[in-house]
Design a protein around this motif. Structure first.
Motif, PDB file in Angstrom:
ATOM      1  N   ASN A 468      38.955  -9.364 -39.094  1.00 58.97           N
ATOM      2  CA  ASN A 468      39.425  -8.851 -37.780  1.00 58.97           C
ATOM      3  C   ASN A 468      38.952  -9.690 -36.522  1.00 58.97           C
ATOM      4  OD1 ASN A 468      39.908  -5.626 -38.369  1.00 58.97           O
ATOM      5  ND2 ASN A 468      38.332  -6.447 -39.931  1.00 58.97           N
ATOM      6  N   VAL A 469      39.811  -9.672 -35.622  1.00 60.47           N
ATOM      7  CA  VAL A 469      39.603 -10.364 -34.508  1.00 60.47           C
ATOM      8  C   VAL A 469      40.017  -9.577 -33.341  1.00 60.47           C
ATOM      9  CG1 VAL A 469      40.104 -12.383 -32.965  1.00 60.47           C
ATOM     10  CG2 VAL A 469      39.930 -12.579 -35.367  1.00 60.47           C
ATOM     11  N   GLY A 470      39.259  -9.215 -32.140  1.00 57.84           N
ATOM     12  CA  GLY A 470      39.348  -8.360 -31.377  1.00 57.84           C
ATOM     13  C   GLY A 470      38.505  -8.528 -30.174  1.00 57.84           C
ATOM     14  N   SER A 471      39.184  -7.811 -29.032  1.00 58.21           N
ATOM     15  CA  SER A 471      38.235  -7.934 -27.940  1.00 58.21           C
ATOM     16  C   SER A 471      37.784  -6.147 -27.660  1.00 58.21           C
ATOM     17  CB  SER A 471      38.883  -8.292 -26.542  1.00 58.21           C
ATOM     18  OG  SER A 471      40.151  -7.582 -26.436  1.00 58.21           O
ATOM     19  N   GLY A 472      36.765  -6.110 -26.629  1.00 59.36           N
ATOM     20  CA  GLY A 472      36.311  -4.896 -26.406  1.00 59.36           C
ATOM     21  C   GLY A 472      35.569  -4.781 -24.883  1.00 59.36           C
ATOM     22  N   PHE A 473      35.581  -3.638 -24.462  1.00 59.47           N
ATOM     23  CA  PHE A 473      34.875  -3.555 -23.178  1.00 59.47           C
ATOM     24  C   PHE A 473      34.521  -2.044 -23.148  1.00 59.47           C
ATOM     25  CE2 PHE A 473      38.369  -0.524 -22.398  1.00 59.47           C
ATOM     26  CZ  PHE A 473      38.061   0.042 -21.283  1.00 59.47           C
ATOM     27  N   ARG A 474      33.473  -2.227 -22.113  1.00 59.77           N
ATOM     28  CA  ARG A 474      32.777  -0.882 -21.838  1.00 59.77           C
ATOM     29  C   ARG A 474      32.737  -0.672 -20.241  1.00 59.77           C
ATOM     30  NH1 ARG A 474      28.054   1.730 -20.361  1.00 59.77           N
ATOM     31  NH2 ARG A 474      26.724  -0.349 -20.350  1.00 59.77           N
ATOM     32  N   ALA A 475      33.406   0.266 -19.746  1.00 60.84           N
ATOM     33  CA  ALA A 475      33.266   0.606 -18.121  1.00 60.84           C
ATOM     34  C   ALA A 475      31.903   1.193 -17.830  1.00 60.84           C
ATOM     35  CB  ALA A 475      34.514   1.455 -17.713  1.00 60.84           C
ATOM     36  N   PRO A 476      31.210   0.755 -16.729  1.00 60.68           N
ATOM     37  CA  PRO A 476      30.115   1.398 -16.389  1.00 60.68           C
ATOM     38  C   PRO A 476      30.177   3.060 -15.969  1.00 60.68           C
ATOM     39  CG  PRO A 476      30.892   0.038 -14.642  1.00 60.68           C
ATOM     40  CD  PRO A 476      31.678  -0.306 -15.908  1.00 60.68           C
ATOM     41  N   ASP A 477      29.160   3.585 -16.471  1.00 63.78           N
ATOM     42  CA  ASP A 477      29.515   5.191 -16.423  1.00 63.78           C
ATOM     43  C   ASP A 477      29.006   5.701 -15.059  1.00 63.78           C
ATOM     44  OD1 ASP A 477      26.650   5.334 -16.546  1.00 63.78           O
ATOM     45  OD2 ASP A 477      26.940   5.850 -18.984  1.00 63.78           O
ATOM     46  N   ILE A 478      29.029   6.976 -14.857  1.00 65.41           N
ATOM     47  CA  ILE A 478      28.447   7.541 -13.572  1.00 65.41           C
ATOM     48  C   ILE A 478      27.174   7.278 -13.373  1.00 65.41           C
ATOM     49  CG2 ILE A 478      28.159   9.448 -12.270  1.00 65.41           C
ATOM     50  CD1 ILE A 478      30.955  10.531 -13.011  1.00 65.41           C
ATOM     51  N   PHE A 479      26.202   7.268 -14.480  1.00 65.94           N
ATOM     52  CA  PHE A 479      24.639   7.006 -14.169  1.00 65.94           C
ATOM     53  C   PHE A 479      24.586   5.689 -13.704  1.00 65.94           C
ATOM     54  CE2 PHE A 479      24.779  10.679 -16.860  1.00 65.94           C
ATOM     55  CZ  PHE A 479      23.610  11.485 -16.457  1.00 65.94           C
ATOM     56  N   GLU A 480      25.348   4.632 -14.323  1.00 64.79           N
ATOM     57  CA  GLU A 480      25.150   3.113 -13.989  1.00 64.79           C
ATOM     58  C   GLU A 480      25.675   2.953 -12.530  1.00 64.79           C
ATOM     59  OE1 GLU A 480      25.184   1.293 -18.556  1.00 64.79           O
ATOM     60  OE2 GLU A 480      27.077   1.971 -17.440  1.00 64.79           O
ATOM     61  N   ALA A 545      11.446   0.175  -7.353  1.00 65.12           N
ATOM     62  CA  ALA A 545      12.619   0.689  -7.830  1.00 65.12           C
ATOM     63  C   ALA A 545      13.400  -0.456  -8.717  1.00 65.12           C
ATOM     64  CB  ALA A 545      13.806   0.896  -6.585  1.00 65.12           C
ATOM     65  N   VAL A 546      14.181  -0.409  -9.533  1.00 64.16           N
ATOM     66  CA  VAL A 546      14.975  -1.261 -10.203  1.00 64.16           C
ATOM     67  C   VAL A 546      16.493  -0.588 -10.220  1.00 64.16           C
ATOM     68  CG1 VAL A 546      13.255  -1.738 -12.002  1.00 64.16           C
ATOM     69  CG2 VAL A 546      14.834   0.192 -12.543  1.00 64.16           C
ATOM     70  N   ARG A 547      17.487  -1.736 -10.274  1.00 64.53           N
ATOM     71  CA  ARG A 547      18.895  -1.395 -10.079  1.00 64.53           C
ATOM     72  C   ARG A 547      19.599  -2.018 -11.450  1.00 64.53           C
ATOM     73  NH1 ARG A 547      21.666  -0.340  -5.643  1.00 64.53           N
ATOM     74  NH2 ARG A 547      20.162  -0.867  -4.531  1.00 64.53           N
ATOM     75  N   TYR A 548      20.667  -1.050 -11.726  1.00 63.44           N
ATOM     76  CA  TYR A 548      21.696  -1.949 -12.875  1.00 63.44           C
ATOM     77  C   TYR A 548      22.377  -2.770 -12.263  1.00 63.44           C
ATOM     78  CZ  TYR A 548      20.976   2.637 -15.657  1.00 63.44           C
ATOM     79  OH  TYR A 548      20.565   3.538 -16.358  1.00 63.44           O
TER      80      TYR A 548
END
Length: 702
Positions: A468-480, A545-548
């Motif tokens: 298998n060869v593929g790409s993936g992604f994850r969009a930042p959610d409302i928390f981040e 404070a810390v930030r995403y």
């Protein structure tokens, strides 16, 4: 350590044993049909993706309290958890919202469920099986599927196709000694003349569990009530309407990792309402199957906690309410093209909304108020997600199967500004200062295109090779994107300018199936760019404070596999092993939340008794190597092993009225081992695992 080296050699040897040793022309080991890997029904042996199934029989035998318990031990899957209730799955080193959890194939879990996806929102008594796809599935499922997909599939409606009305009742119960936990469920299946209904009512009550030293792990209790209803109406042979309702009220769910010294730390309300309507059609001209669903999910959760400050001069009190909702729908079509192509295409739309409030107090030992902080941990916000996908499953000759897919997703998110107010009071409880700072939030927008190419080569009838060869992604959610979480000691700030995480993934493997031997083994490599983590952000309203931010370019590689070997008609061996290494490609530092080498090895005896009954006895061990390569915010942890003994009886009929009677008696952590889970929530203390646990379960139908 030597024990783990020997264990690894044994497991890998079992997984890679020369297949010809077990050759036979009489293949009788049935293959599981899965739906998650390709979004259509296919034998697991014939799909390129590595997929594991916890089927109905296995669920009955292990009698799990939660989905987390059910998938614990699936190769490549690890749990970041505090007890059975607050658990985050990690697949091949990727966790948090990087693993997508589906309910009946739908992305119906809303925002907060995505953060705690294995919380028991669905009664385990209603679950028929669980499918786990290891490796990215973004081309089919979109965001959050970087590490893999867990599909929780509920029991289907029966009797709709019967010519006359039929009814069947099922009773299930479970007791666990480690937490004095009780569970009971009554289920009614009824139908006929085109209509089928499945109704379930259940309840669960568990105290704090005890660790291997016999000490209670404070604030690990759980209590809930559940009602689930499914209906199916056949318009004719080719058209059906479906409906589902789930009401799950969690009235007490402990959160032990907040502070081990907490007087109380729990969700005193975690209510879920899920509504779903669907249509299923087949034989519609050039469309062989068409599925359409709409759903709505509402959640209302309330946390309440109290613990002493580090100096012991005051008590910290925290309470918050977070309301989230999701409204979504999907459309999927399967279209055969000629004799060699099966096209699957579809559309998904989800809209999420949030609202919240939080108050943190510091109360001196004399009862006077010292400090009050008020804010919204997540804003009045919303996110809209639209995704379209297309997959072609092509048969190239007699031996080669190609699965090629692509998907495009678009996100839009917005939120109102958040105000944090910090008030201080003197020794008499009189307000002396008040400061308010605004966290100004901008709208956010993201788009992503992903692909996957899977190839399966049938080298022989019994041996399939996969890649298998593929790409993936994850969009930042409302928390981040928009959060302002934390309070008195630290504030966690969202970042609307975050980029989506993206990955490129490679996987090669083999699948072996003989009459008395079956196995899978896979090697994998993933590159993840723009990995989202937190960094120091100075202060916010005078509070650290810390930030995403997008801080890392990561790589993860390793292997996983599982095998079953029948030595005789009654005696069999089984095992699984997985290992993953995760690094920052720039600094070489290890990533956080990466499990060490781990696996399972066991033997099983199964035979008939009392002429018609089936009985089984199973002894297994779960092994975990020492965590000698922790991430930057982690600590080293010792390796450990846990033994489990499982046995039971299965009667097809008892008397004239009872059938499918199952008696299960399991002993988990047989030697009462004290151990600390290698993973932990954020930077909190390690949470001890459960000690010796005797589980008794009974199920029967009438």
């Amino acid at each position: 350590m030597p024990v783990m080296k020997r264990f690894t050699i044994i497991c890998c040897g079992l997984l890679l044993t020369t297949a010809n040793v077990f050759a036979t022309d009489n293949v009788h080991m049935l293959d599981t049909v899965v739906v998650t890997a390709t979004r259509s029904e296919d034998p697991a042996f014939d799909v390129p993706s590595p997929v594991s199934t916890v089927d109905e029989q296995r669920l009955q035998e292990i009698a799990p309290a939660s989905v987390a318990d059910a998938i614990d031990g699936v190769p490549g899957v690890f749990l970041d958890q505090a007890g059975s209730w607050e658990a985050t799955p990690i697949i091949r080193g990727l966790g948090e919202t990087r693993v997508l959890v589906l309910h009946d194939g739908d992305r119906e879990t809303n925002l907060w469920a995505g953060r705690m996806p294995l919380t028991p929102f669905m009664d385990m008594g209603a679950v028929e099986r669980i499918e786990v796809v290891r490796g990215p599935a973004s081309a089919l499922y979109g965001t959050d599927a970087l590490g893999g997909v867990i599909n929780i599939i509920s029991r289907d409606v029966e009797f709709a196709e019967s010519d006359e009305w039929q009814m069947e009742s099922t009773v299930k119960s479970r007791y666990s000694s480690v937490d004095n936990g009780w569970f009971g469920r009554y289920q009614l299946a009824a139908g006929g003349n085109g209509l089928g209904v499945l109704l379930g009512v259940s309840g669960r009550d568990m105290d704090d569990y005890a660790d291997g030293n016999g000490d209670d792990v404070r604030n690990s209790q759980f209590e809930n009530r559940n009602v689930d209803l499914k209906a199916r109406y056949l318009l004719n042979d080719n058209h059906a309407l479906t409906a589902a309702l789930r009401i799950n009220d969690i009235t007490d769910m402990g959160v032990p990792q907040k502070n081990p010294e907490a007087d109380y730390s729990h969700f005193d309300r975690f209510d879920t309402r899920s509504y779903k309507l669907g249509y299923e059609g087949k034989g519609l001209g050039f469309i062989e199957e068409l599925k359409a669903r709409v759903y709505a999910v509402d959640q209302d959760r309330s946390f309440d906690g109290s613990w002493p400050n580090s100096a012991g001069t005051a008590t910290a009190l925290k309470s918050n309410d977070i309301e989230t909702s999701a409204l979504g729908g999907s459309l999927q079509a399967l279209m055969p093209v000629g004799d060699n192509h099966n096209l699957t295409t579809g559309l998904e739309v989800v809209r999420e909304e949030t609202d919240s409030s939080e108050v943190q107090l510091s109360v001196r030992n004399n009862g006077t108020l010292a400090r009050r902080i008020t804010f919204q941990p997540v804003p009045d916000g919303e996110r809209t997600h639209i995704g379209v996908f297309l997959q072609d499953e092509t048969q190239l000759g007699q031996k080669l199967t190609l699965v090629a897919g692509g998907r495009f997703d678009h996100f839009e998110a917005s939120a109102a500004d958040i105000a944090l107010t910090d008030e201080s009071y003197n020794g008499s409880g009189v307000l002396t200062s008040s400061n308010t700072e605004i966290n100004a939030l901008d709208d956010a927008e993201d788009s992503a295109a992903t692909f996957n190419l899977g190839l399966l080569y049938a080298l022989t009838e019994h041996l399939h090779l996969t890649t298998n060869v593929g790409s993936g992604f994850r969009a930042p959610d409302i928390f981040e994107l928009f959060s302002t979480r934390g309070g008195g000691s630290r504030i966690l700030l969202g970042n609307p300018d975050l980029d989506p995480e993206s990955s490129l993934n490679f996987d090669i493997g083999s699948k072996i199936r003989y009459a008395n031997f079956q196995a899978t083994f896979n090697l994998f490599y993933s590159r993840v760019d723009d990995y989202i983590d937190t960094v120091d952000a100075g202060t916010f309203n005078g509070i650290p404070a810390v930030r995403y931010v997008n801080v890392q370019n990561a790589e993860l590689y390793g292997f996983d596999g599982e095998a079953q070997l029948g030595l005789t008609d009654q005696l069999g061996l089984f095992g699984g092993v997985s290992n993953v290494v995760g690094k920052d490609r720039d600094s070489g530092d290890r990533l956080n939340n990466i499990p060490p080498l781990n696996g399972t090895l066991g033997m099983r005896w199964e035979d008939s008794a009392f002429n018609t009954a089936r009985y089984w006895v199973e002894l297994s061990g779960d092994f975990f190597a020492a965590q000698n390569h922790p991430g930057p915010t982690e600590e080293k942890a010792s390796g450990y092993a846990i033994a489990n003994l499982r046995t039971g009886l299965d009667f097809p009929t008892v008397g004239n009225s009872l059938h499918d009677v199952r008696l299960t008696l399991n002993v988990e952590n047989l030697f009462d081992k004290y151990y600390l889970s290698h993973l932990r929530k954020e930077d909190q203390d390690f949470i001890p695992g459960a000690g010796l646990n005797v589980i008794a379960a009974v199920e029967f139908s009438f």
